[in-house]
Design a protein around this motif. Sequence first.
Motif, PDB file in Angstrom:
ATOM      1  N   ILE A  39       0.831  -1.205   0.000  1.00 26.92           N
ATOM      2  CA  ILE A  39       0.000   0.000   0.000  1.00 26.92           C
ATOM      3  C   ILE A  39       0.868   1.258   0.000  1.00 26.92           C
ATOM      4  CG2 ILE A  39      -1.681   1.335   1.348  1.00 26.92           C
ATOM      5  CD1 ILE A  39      -2.869  -1.088  -0.037  1.00 26.92           C
ATOM      6  N   LEU A  40       1.819   1.323   0.928  1.00 26.87           N
ATOM      7  CA  LEU A  40       2.716   2.473   1.037  1.00 26.87           C
ATOM      8  C   LEU A  40       4.119   1.945   1.316  1.00 26.87           C
ATOM      9  CD1 LEU A  40       2.975   5.589   1.186  1.00 26.87           C
ATOM     10  CD2 LEU A  40       2.662   5.371   3.644  1.00 26.87           C
ATOM     11  N   PRO A  41       5.040   2.147   0.382  1.00 23.85           N
ATOM     12  CA  PRO A  41       6.396   1.627   0.597  1.00 23.85           C
ATOM     13  C   PRO A  41       6.982   2.149   1.915  1.00 23.85           C
ATOM     14  CG  PRO A  41       6.159   2.380  -1.644  1.00 23.85           C
ATOM     15  CD  PRO A  41       4.916   2.798  -0.915  1.00 23.85           C
ATOM     16  N   GLY A  42       7.547   1.222   2.677  1.00 23.37           N
ATOM     17  CA  GLY A  42       8.134   1.569   3.965  1.00 23.37           C
ATOM     18  C   GLY A  42       7.201   1.349   5.140  1.00 23.37           C
ATOM     19  N   LEU A  43       5.911   1.229   4.883  1.00 26.31           N
ATOM     20  CA  LEU A  43       4.959   1.035   5.969  1.00 26.31           C
ATOM     21  C   LEU A  43       5.100  -0.357   6.582  1.00 26.31           C
ATOM     22  CD1 LEU A  43       2.751   2.538   7.477  1.00 26.31           C
ATOM     23  CD2 LEU A  43       1.095   1.597   5.884  1.00 26.31           C
ATOM     24  N   ASN A  48       7.099  -3.635  11.175  1.00 28.45           N
ATOM     25  CA  ASN A  48       8.067  -4.563  11.764  1.00 28.45           C
ATOM     26  C   ASN A  48       9.027  -3.874  12.738  1.00 28.45           C
ATOM     27  OD1 ASN A  48       7.092  -6.766  10.343  1.00 28.45           O
ATOM     28  ND2 ASN A  48       8.439  -6.390   8.613  1.00 28.45           N
ATOM     29  N   LYS A  49       8.857  -2.578  12.927  1.00 28.64           N
ATOM     30  CA  LYS A  49       9.705  -1.772  13.807  1.00 28.64           C
ATOM     31  C   LYS A  49      11.159  -1.751  13.347  1.00 28.64           C
ATOM     32  CE  LYS A  49       6.804  -2.252  17.891  1.00 28.64           C
ATOM     33  NZ  LYS A  49       5.625  -2.573  17.153  1.00 28.64           N
ATOM     34  N   LYS A  50      11.369  -1.730  12.054  1.00 30.37           N
ATOM     35  CA  LYS A  50      12.693  -1.572  11.448  1.00 30.37           C
ATOM     36  C   LYS A  50      12.720  -0.198  10.775  1.00 30.37           C
ATOM     37  CE  LYS A  50      14.146  -5.762  12.242  1.00 30.37           C
ATOM     38  NZ  LYS A  50      15.391  -6.311  12.582  1.00 30.37           N
ATOM     39  N   TYR A  51      12.685   0.826  11.605  1.00 31.85           N
ATOM     40  CA  TYR A  51      12.559   2.190  11.108  1.00 31.85           C
ATOM     41  C   TYR A  51      13.761   2.640  10.293  1.00 31.85           C
ATOM     42  CZ  TYR A  51       8.848   2.122  14.561  1.00 31.85           C
ATOM     43  OH  TYR A  51       7.729   1.787  15.275  1.00 31.85           O
ATOM     44  N   TRP A  52      14.928   2.064  10.528  1.00 30.22           N
ATOM     45  CA  TRP A  52      16.125   2.483   9.808  1.00 30.22           C
ATOM     46  C   TRP A  52      16.066   2.081   8.335  1.00 30.22           C
ATOM     47  CZ3 TRP A  52      19.189  -1.238   7.555  1.00 30.22           C
ATOM     48  CH2 TRP A  52      18.983  -2.545   7.969  1.00 30.22           C
ATOM     49  N   LYS A  53      15.177   1.168   7.963  1.00 28.43           N
ATOM     50  CA  LYS A  53      15.067   0.743   6.570  1.00 28.43           C
ATOM     51  C   LYS A  53      14.218   1.691   5.727  1.00 28.43           C
ATOM     52  CE  LYS A  53      15.638  -4.212   7.280  1.00 28.43           C
ATOM     53  NZ  LYS A  53      15.007  -5.532   7.057  1.00 28.43           N
ATOM     54  N   ILE A  54      13.399   2.503   6.363  1.00 25.33           N
ATOM     55  CA  ILE A  54      12.477   3.372   5.617  1.00 25.33           C
ATOM     56  C   ILE A  54      13.220   4.376   4.732  1.00 25.33           C
ATOM     57  CG2 ILE A  54      10.610   5.059   5.853  1.00 25.33           C
ATOM     58  CD1 ILE A  54       9.754   3.525   8.383  1.00 25.33           C
ATOM     59  N   PRO A  55      14.265   5.071   5.226  1.00 27.87           N
ATOM     60  CA  PRO A  55      14.984   5.973   4.315  1.00 27.87           C
ATOM     61  C   PRO A  55      15.660   5.240   3.152  1.00 27.87           C
ATOM     62  CG  PRO A  55      15.569   6.436   6.595  1.00 27.87           C
ATOM     63  CD  PRO A  55      14.746   5.191   6.603  1.00 27.87           C
ATOM     64  N   ASP A 130      11.032  -7.736   1.446  1.00 28.78           N
ATOM     65  CA  ASP A 130      11.805  -7.473   2.663  1.00 28.78           C
ATOM     66  C   ASP A 130      10.899  -7.400   3.889  1.00 28.78           C
ATOM     67  OD1 ASP A 130      14.156  -6.525   4.275  1.00 28.78           O
ATOM     68  OD2 ASP A 130      12.913  -4.724   4.380  1.00 28.78           O
ATOM     69  N   ALA A 131       9.775  -6.718   3.766  1.00 28.58           N
ATOM     70  CA  ALA A 131       8.843  -6.615   4.897  1.00 28.58           C
ATOM     71  C   ALA A 131       8.288  -7.986   5.268  1.00 28.58           C
ATOM     72  CB  ALA A 131       7.706  -5.654   4.554  1.00 28.58           C
ATOM     73  N   ASN A 132       7.963  -8.796   4.272  1.00 26.54           N
ATOM     74  CA  ASN A 132       7.420 -10.122   4.523  1.00 26.54           C
ATOM     75  C   ASN A 132       8.454 -11.024   5.195  1.00 26.54           C
ATOM     76  OD1 ASN A 132       6.443 -12.795   4.281  1.00 26.54           O
ATOM     77  ND2 ASN A 132       5.148 -12.181   2.575  1.00 26.54           N
ATOM     78  N   VAL A 133       9.658 -11.063   4.664  1.00 26.75           N
ATOM     79  CA  VAL A 133      10.707 -11.928   5.217  1.00 26.75           C
ATOM     80  C   VAL A 133      11.097 -11.471   6.619  1.00 26.75           C
ATOM     81  CG1 VAL A 133      13.125 -12.591   4.933  1.00 26.75           C
ATOM     82  CG2 VAL A 133      11.576 -12.690   2.993  1.00 26.75           C
ATOM     83  N   HIS A 136       8.552 -12.690   8.993  1.00 19.80           N
ATOM     84  CA  HIS A 136       8.738 -14.128   9.219  1.00 19.80           C
ATOM     85  C   HIS A 136       9.888 -14.378  10.185  1.00 19.80           C
ATOM     86  CE1 HIS A 136       6.018 -16.529   6.792  1.00 19.80           C
ATOM     87  NE2 HIS A 136       6.151 -15.677   5.800  1.00 19.80           N
ATOM     88  N   LEU A 137      10.996 -13.663  10.014  1.00 20.48           N
ATOM     89  CA  LEU A 137      12.173 -13.895  10.856  1.00 20.48           C
ATOM     90  C   LEU A 137      11.970 -13.402  12.284  1.00 20.48           C
ATOM     91  CD1 LEU A 137      15.095 -13.142   8.397  1.00 20.48           C
ATOM     92  CD2 LEU A 137      14.240 -15.349   9.160  1.00 20.48           C
ATOM     93  N   LYS A 138      11.066 -12.460  12.489  1.00 19.99           N
ATOM     94  CA  LYS A 138      10.775 -12.031  13.862  1.00 19.99           C
ATOM     95  C   LYS A 138      10.151 -13.164  14.664  1.00 19.99           C
ATOM     96  CE  LYS A 138      10.187  -7.103  14.064  1.00 19.99           C
ATOM     97  NZ  LYS A 138      10.920  -6.837  15.244  1.00 19.99           N
ATOM     98  N   GLN A 139       9.475 -14.071  13.984  1.00 15.58           N
ATOM     99  CA  GLN A 139       8.816 -15.177  14.666  1.00 15.58           C
ATOM    100  C   GLN A 139       9.730 -16.384  14.820  1.00 15.58           C
ATOM    101  OE1 GLN A 139       5.277 -15.989  12.458  1.00 15.58           O
ATOM    102  NE2 GLN A 139       4.396 -13.996  12.869  1.00 15.58           N
TER     103      GLN A 139
END
Length: 171
Positions: A39-43, A48-55, A130-133, A136-139
């Motif tokens: 829907i919105l890239p970076g969302l 996933n609380k990986k805020y450093w990836k958004i920029p 990246d968001a999907n993987v 998955h890895l958080k679990q």
Amino acid sequence: MPLFAFAQGPGTPLKLPDTLKPQQIDPLRPAKAAFYSAILPGLGQAYNKKYWKIPIVYGALGTGFFIYQRNNNEYHKFRTAYKQRLAGQPDQFLGQYNDQTLISAQRTFQRNRDLSLLVTVGLYVLNIIDANVDAHLKQYNVNETLTVVPEIFPSEISNVQNIGLTLQYQF
């Protein structure tokens, strides 16, 4: 000089937090992260609380769009000049380039424009993956029962140091 000493009282037992407490697994979490990133890239990265990836996501997509726009403008500039030359009107290059150079420039910028669009779409899809993987890895359960330890040990025959890797799994 006064000295202070603090100690735990005799009636209160020491409680350590359980660091290996199992967490609830949300099976829809990866799908939500991928949907949010679509829907919105970076969302999805924010979910996933990986805020450093958004920029990084916006930098990659912004660069792709910038290169696409630049190649599209150059393509239309050379195309318009060639059309004006065919119509017998003076073009913006004032005869600086011959017809074959204008055609070649059009083809080059068109190919670069199309390639930059494909790369940008690929980066958009990579953002979703990246968001999907990452969700998955958080679990994924990482605890002390699985260890990978590098080892250096002497050879029994030649007494030369060997390097190895030990994988241990405890049940």
